[in-house]
Design a protein around this motif. Structure first.
Motif, PDB file in Angstrom:
ATOM      1  N   MET A  90       0.912  -1.242   0.100  1.00  0.00           N
ATOM      2  CA  MET A  90      -0.112  -0.053  -0.026  1.00  0.00           C
ATOM      3  C   MET A  90       0.689   1.184  -0.170  1.00  0.00           C
ATOM      4  SD  MET A  90      -3.320  -0.860   2.421  1.00  0.00           S
ATOM      5  CE  MET A  90      -2.421  -1.256   3.770  1.00  0.00           C
ATOM      6  N   THR A  91       2.160   1.268   0.711  1.00  0.00           N
ATOM      7  CA  THR A  91       2.670   2.114   0.905  1.00  0.00           C
ATOM      8  C   THR A  91       3.509   2.648  -0.726  1.00  0.00           C
ATOM      9  OG1 THR A  91       3.369   1.825   3.008  1.00  0.00           O
ATOM     10  CG2 THR A  91       4.751   3.374   1.833  1.00  0.00           C
ATOM     11  N   ILE A  92       3.896   1.562  -1.451  1.00  0.00           N
ATOM     12  CA  ILE A  92       4.483   1.600  -2.768  1.00  0.00           C
ATOM     13  C   ILE A  92       3.353   2.274  -3.646  1.00  0.00           C
ATOM     14  CG2 ILE A  92       5.252   0.488  -4.526  1.00  0.00           C
ATOM     15  CD1 ILE A  92       6.510  -1.467  -2.794  1.00  0.00           C
ATOM     16  N   SER A  93       2.258   1.611  -3.541  1.00  0.00           N
ATOM     17  CA  SER A  93       0.905   2.131  -4.323  1.00  0.00           C
ATOM     18  C   SER A  93       0.695   3.519  -4.069  1.00  0.00           C
ATOM     19  CB  SER A  93      -0.270   1.322  -4.080  1.00  0.00           C
ATOM     20  OG  SER A  93      -1.460   1.833  -4.603  1.00  0.00           O
ATOM     21  N   LYS A  94       1.013   4.024  -2.999  1.00  0.00           N
ATOM     22  CA  LYS A  94       0.441   5.575  -2.551  1.00  0.00           C
ATOM     23  C   LYS A  94       1.580   6.141  -3.206  1.00  0.00           C
ATOM     24  CE  LYS A  94      -0.958   8.391   1.280  1.00  0.00           C
ATOM     25  NZ  LYS A  94      -1.470   8.350   2.742  1.00  0.00           N
ATOM     26  N   SER A  95       2.742   5.784  -3.171  1.00  0.00           N
ATOM     27  CA  SER A  95       3.909   6.748  -3.588  1.00  0.00           C
ATOM     28  C   SER A  95       3.800   6.786  -5.069  1.00  0.00           C
ATOM     29  CB  SER A  95       5.416   5.890  -3.292  1.00  0.00           C
ATOM     30  OG  SER A  95       5.289   5.912  -1.613  1.00  0.00           O
ATOM     31  N   ILE A  96       3.402   5.955  -5.806  1.00  0.00           N
ATOM     32  CA  ILE A  96       3.257   5.967  -7.284  1.00  0.00           C
ATOM     33  C   ILE A  96       2.252   6.607  -7.892  1.00  0.00           C
ATOM     34  CG2 ILE A  96       5.424   4.222  -7.372  1.00  0.00           C
ATOM     35  CD1 ILE A  96       2.919   2.085  -8.220  1.00  0.00           C
ATOM     36  N   ASN A  97       1.248   6.567  -7.090  1.00  0.00           N
ATOM     37  CA  ASN A  97      -0.077   7.268  -7.524  1.00  0.00           C
ATOM     38  C   ASN A  97      -0.892   7.765  -6.442  1.00  0.00           C
ATOM     39  OD1 ASN A  97      -2.156   7.732  -8.826  1.00  0.00           O
ATOM     40  ND2 ASN A  97      -3.082   5.955  -9.662  1.00  0.00           N
ATOM     41  N   PRO A  98      -0.629   8.780  -5.709  1.00  0.00           N
ATOM     42  CA  PRO A  98      -1.162   9.524  -4.579  1.00  0.00           C
ATOM     43  C   PRO A  98      -2.646   9.447  -4.280  1.00  0.00           C
ATOM     44  CG  PRO A  98       0.624  10.520  -4.971  1.00  0.00           C
ATOM     45  CD  PRO A  98       0.250   9.703  -6.079  1.00  0.00           C
ATOM     46  N   SER A 266       2.332   4.713 -15.763  1.00  0.00           N
ATOM     47  CA  SER A 266       3.325   5.803 -15.626  1.00  0.00           C
ATOM     48  C   SER A 266       4.764   5.189 -15.509  1.00  0.00           C
ATOM     49  CB  SER A 266       3.148   6.448 -14.174  1.00  0.00           C
ATOM     50  OG  SER A 266       3.320   5.637 -13.027  1.00  0.00           O
ATOM     51  N   SER A 267       5.702   5.935 -15.714  1.00  0.00           N
ATOM     52  CA  SER A 267       7.083   5.423 -15.657  1.00  0.00           C
ATOM     53  C   SER A 267       7.441   4.425 -14.523  1.00  0.00           C
ATOM     54  CB  SER A 267       8.252   6.468 -15.794  1.00  0.00           C
ATOM     55  OG  SER A 267       8.162   7.369 -14.775  1.00  0.00           O
ATOM     56  N   LEU A 268       7.142   4.750 -13.232  1.00  0.00           N
ATOM     57  CA  LEU A 268       7.297   4.061 -12.319  1.00  0.00           C
ATOM     58  C   LEU A 268       6.531   2.734 -12.187  1.00  0.00           C
ATOM     59  CD1 LEU A 268       7.771   6.688  -9.355  1.00  0.00           C
ATOM     60  CD2 LEU A 268       9.642   5.293 -10.139  1.00  0.00           C
ATOM     61  N   GLN A 269       5.385   2.696 -12.663  1.00  0.00           N
ATOM     62  CA  GLN A 269       4.617   1.328 -12.708  1.00  0.00           C
ATOM     63  C   GLN A 269       5.287   0.574 -13.903  1.00  0.00           C
ATOM     64  OE1 GLN A 269       0.878   3.686 -13.636  1.00  0.00           O
ATOM     65  NE2 GLN A 269      -0.033   3.013 -11.483  1.00  0.00           N
ATOM     66  N   ARG A 270       5.626   1.291 -14.956  1.00  0.00           N
ATOM     67  CA  ARG A 270       6.297   0.437 -15.950  1.00  0.00           C
ATOM     68  C   ARG A 270       7.625   0.018 -15.270  1.00  0.00           C
ATOM     69  NH1 ARG A 270       5.184   5.088 -19.345  1.00  0.00           N
ATOM     70  NH2 ARG A 270       7.252   5.633 -19.589  1.00  0.00           N
ATOM     71  N   LEU A 271       8.152   0.439 -14.596  1.00  0.00           N
ATOM     72  CA  LEU A 271       9.522   0.015 -14.122  1.00  0.00           C
ATOM     73  C   LEU A 271       9.296  -1.402 -13.230  1.00  0.00           C
ATOM     74  CD1 LEU A 271      12.696   0.428 -12.941  1.00  0.00           C
ATOM     75  CD2 LEU A 271      11.656   1.456 -10.999  1.00  0.00           C
ATOM     76  N   ILE A 272       8.036  -1.104 -12.499  1.00  0.00           N
ATOM     77  CA  ILE A 272       7.713  -2.258 -11.635  1.00  0.00           C
ATOM     78  C   ILE A 272       7.330  -3.385 -12.333  1.00  0.00           C
ATOM     79  CG2 ILE A 272       6.331  -2.901  -9.704  1.00  0.00           C
ATOM     80  CD1 ILE A 272       6.360  -0.173  -8.757  1.00  0.00           C
ATOM     81  N   SER A 313      -2.590   0.171  -7.673  1.00  0.00           N
ATOM     82  CA  SER A 313      -2.362   1.636  -7.780  1.00  0.00           C
ATOM     83  C   SER A 313      -2.961   2.261  -9.160  1.00  0.00           C
ATOM     84  CB  SER A 313      -0.719   1.839  -7.856  1.00  0.00           C
ATOM     85  OG  SER A 313      -0.148   1.313  -9.178  1.00  0.00           O
ATOM     86  N   HIS A 314      -3.579   1.210  -9.998  1.00  0.00           N
ATOM     87  CA  HIS A 314      -4.039   1.776 -11.290  1.00  0.00           C
ATOM     88  C   HIS A 314      -5.457   2.304 -11.164  1.00  0.00           C
ATOM     89  CE1 HIS A 314      -4.193   2.446 -15.453  1.00  0.00           C
ATOM     90  NE2 HIS A 314      -4.879   1.315 -15.581  1.00  0.00           N
ATOM     91  N   SER A 315      -6.163   2.957 -11.747  1.00  0.00           N
ATOM     92  CA  SER A 315      -7.286   3.624 -11.231  1.00  0.00           C
ATOM     93  C   SER A 315      -8.367   2.647 -11.833  1.00  0.00           C
ATOM     94  CB  SER A 315      -7.381   4.989 -11.723  1.00  0.00           C
ATOM     95  OG  SER A 315      -7.387   5.065 -13.371  1.00  0.00           O
ATOM     96  N   ASN A 316      -8.164   1.772 -12.824  1.00  0.00           N
ATOM     97  CA  ASN A 316      -9.059   0.919 -13.582  1.00  0.00           C
ATOM     98  C   ASN A 316     -10.012   0.146 -12.413  1.00  0.00           C
ATOM     99  OD1 ASN A 316     -10.559  -0.663 -15.334  1.00  0.00           O
ATOM    100  ND2 ASN A 316      -9.031  -2.098 -15.225  1.00  0.00           N
ATOM    101  N   GLN A 317     -11.253   0.304 -12.617  1.00  0.00           N
ATOM    102  CA  GLN A 317     -12.257  -0.451 -11.647  1.00  0.00           C
ATOM    103  C   GLN A 317     -12.936  -1.580 -12.533  1.00  0.00           C
ATOM    104  OE1 GLN A 317     -12.511   0.556  -8.401  1.00  0.00           O
ATOM    105  NE2 GLN A 317     -11.304   2.161  -8.548  1.00  0.00           N
ATOM    106  N   SER A 318     -12.805  -2.615 -12.147  1.00  0.00           N
ATOM    107  CA  SER A 318     -13.384  -3.720 -13.096  1.00  0.00           C
ATOM    108  C   SER A 318     -13.901  -4.941 -12.179  1.00  0.00           C
ATOM    109  CB  SER A 318     -12.378  -4.264 -13.889  1.00  0.00           C
ATOM    110  OG  SER A 318     -11.196  -4.895 -13.400  1.00  0.00           O
ATOM    111  N   TRP A 319     -14.796  -5.494 -12.673  1.00  0.00           N
ATOM    112  CA  TRP A 319     -15.355  -6.809 -12.054  1.00  0.00           C
ATOM    113  C   TRP A 319     -14.146  -7.920 -11.810  1.00  0.00           C
ATOM    114  CZ3 TRP A 319     -14.350 -11.768 -13.993  1.00  0.00           C
ATOM    115  CH2 TRP A 319     -13.975 -11.536 -15.491  1.00  0.00           C
ATOM    116  N   LEU A 320     -13.175  -7.719 -12.657  1.00  0.00           N
ATOM    117  CA  LEU A 320     -12.085  -8.530 -12.599  1.00  0.00           C
ATOM    118  C   LEU A 320     -11.280  -8.597 -11.070  1.00  0.00           C
ATOM    119  CD1 LEU A 320     -10.384 -10.931 -13.438  1.00  0.00           C
ATOM    120  CD2 LEU A 320      -8.989  -9.253 -14.694  1.00  0.00           C
ATOM    121  N   LYS A 321     -11.107  -7.104 -10.834  1.00  0.00           N
ATOM    122  CA  LYS A 321     -10.500  -6.945  -9.387  1.00  0.00           C
ATOM    123  C   LYS A 321     -11.153  -7.584  -8.392  1.00  0.00           C
ATOM    124  CE  LYS A 321      -7.608  -2.795 -10.180  1.00  0.00           C
ATOM    125  NZ  LYS A 321      -7.658  -1.341  -9.567  1.00  0.00           N
ATOM    126  N   LYS A 322     -12.565  -7.253  -8.430  1.00  0.00           N
ATOM    127  CA  LYS A 322     -13.713  -7.490  -7.423  1.00  0.00           C
ATOM    128  C   LYS A 322     -13.456  -9.239  -7.249  1.00  0.00           C
ATOM    129  CE  LYS A 322     -18.733  -7.818  -6.267  1.00  0.00           C
ATOM    130  NZ  LYS A 322     -19.961  -7.238  -6.842  1.00  0.00           N
TER     131      LYS A 322
END
Length: 373
Positions: A90-98, A266-272, A313-322
């Protein structure tokens, strides 16, 4: 998907329920074979050991020094590391997409059944993931804040991680190559990584070198020569099916879906994502030539953890996540319950049961017999 407050409560309820089951499991299972082996090694403290570096043994020795004797107390350091993983994610997620709801990343890290199982065992795997996520968090801070302290801390984390397992060396090398490629247009980051992080990281090899120089390099001999046949192993084709099954199909597809959305991040997300994908592909390929006797389904756990952090960290909301969260958490609980049933109630012991649980049987009987001799 649920709103932020609902996801927060769902995370804590799931975390507590799963944590209590993990604690119950950790207190009701005898040591597995590798755990017993590392415990025996921990009785003879050294700079490193013949088959892997010393961090796991050092943590077991520390637990036995500070805590009572017993299987559960041997497992406490690993359990604490396991309990920290969702919060690291969660800390990583918040850092790359507050602006994103970071509780999703915490929930998604609870959906990996093998991660829940690894958390209750005093084995190197949970430490590989712990230091992997911790190093990734430090790297994100290095890029965002450019403070020399973060680069030094990154080097220190990697130095400790190097003493966990040779597999951590591999992911460190992969991450380094990806970072150099990603930041090749930013010489300041590259200079700090090479000038600050790298020298501190290399200090982690000192205890390993001391031991191996004294004993004619048994670690490299075991990991690179004795353990692996280095000939084609067609049985590895089942690896791909087992990965889907062990990860649970929806969670596997969710991670795969994250990987194929690479260009939208984003660039940091692509890095991971790049680190995770190369790490997974490496084991998918090397498995055809490596040890096919021991289980290797857990080698790619870090890949899934990294991909799920990015997914959260991605804003996509989907049934797949749920449904991935629901099915993955159910799978984690089911795996721990199956292990308990298989060890304590399953009669007769089937061949499949024995393959996973045989090394956790008979230790107390052996101890009682040894005391009589």
């Amino acid at each position: 998907m649920l709103n932020k407050v609902s996801q927060k409560w769902l995370f804590f309820v799931t975390f507590v329920v799963l944590g209590l089951i993990q604690l119950f499991s950790a207190t009701h299972h005898q040591l597995f074979g590798d755990e017993a082996f590392y415990w025996l090694e921990s009785l003879h403290m050294d700079w490193s050991y013949a088959e892997l570096p010393g961090w796991t043994q050092w943590m077991i020795a520390l637990s036995q020094k500070l805590l009572p004797q017993g299987e559960f107390y041997i497992r406490i350091p690993g359990l604490l590391a396991a309990f920290s993983l969702p919060f690291l994610g969660m800390t990583i997620s918040k850092s790359i997409n507050p602006v994103q709801n970071h509780w999703q990343s915490g929930l998604l890290l609870l959906t990996l059944p093998l991660l829940s199982l690894a958390g209750i065992l005093a084995l190197p795997d949970i430490w590989i993931i712990f230091f992997g996520l911790l190093a990734l968090l430090a790297l994100v801070q290095c890029v965002q804040k450019a403070a020399w302290q973060w680069y030094m801390l990154l080097g220190l984390i990697l130095a400790i991680g190097i003493n966990v397992h040779v597999r951590f060396w591999i992911v460190t090398f992969i991450a380094a190559m990806v970072a150099i490629g990603q930041f090749r247009t930013n010489p300041d980051i590259i200079k700090r990584l090479l000038g600050l992080s790298l020298p501190v990281m290399l200090l982690g090899f000192v205890p390993i070198l001391i031991f191996n120089i004294q004993h004619d390099f048994p670690l490299l001999s075991f990991q690179l020569k004795e353990r692996h046949p280095w000939s084609f192993q067609p049985a590895h084709f089942k690896f791909f099916f087992i990965q889907i099954l062990a990860t649970t199909p929806l969670v596997f597809f969710l991670a795969f879906n994250t990987a194929i959305q690479f260009k939208s991040f984003s660039s940091l997300q692509r890095l991971i994502v790049s680190i995770a994908m190369i790490h997974w592909i490496f084991y998918a390929i090397i498995g055809f030539y490596s040890d096919d006797i021991r289980l290797n389904i857990h080698w790619t756990l870090l890949s899934y953890a990294l991909l799920l952090v990015v997914t959260g960290s991605h804003s996509n909301q989907s049934w797949l996540k749920k449904w991935s969260i629901i099915s993955g958490c159910f799978g984690a609980v089911a795996l721990l319950m199956w292990l308990y049933f298989s060890l304590h109630y399953a009669q007769p012991v089937t061949k499949l049961n024995a393959q996973f649980t045989e090394n956790a049987r008979g230790w107390k009987d052996l101890a009682l017999k040894s005391e009589k001799l």
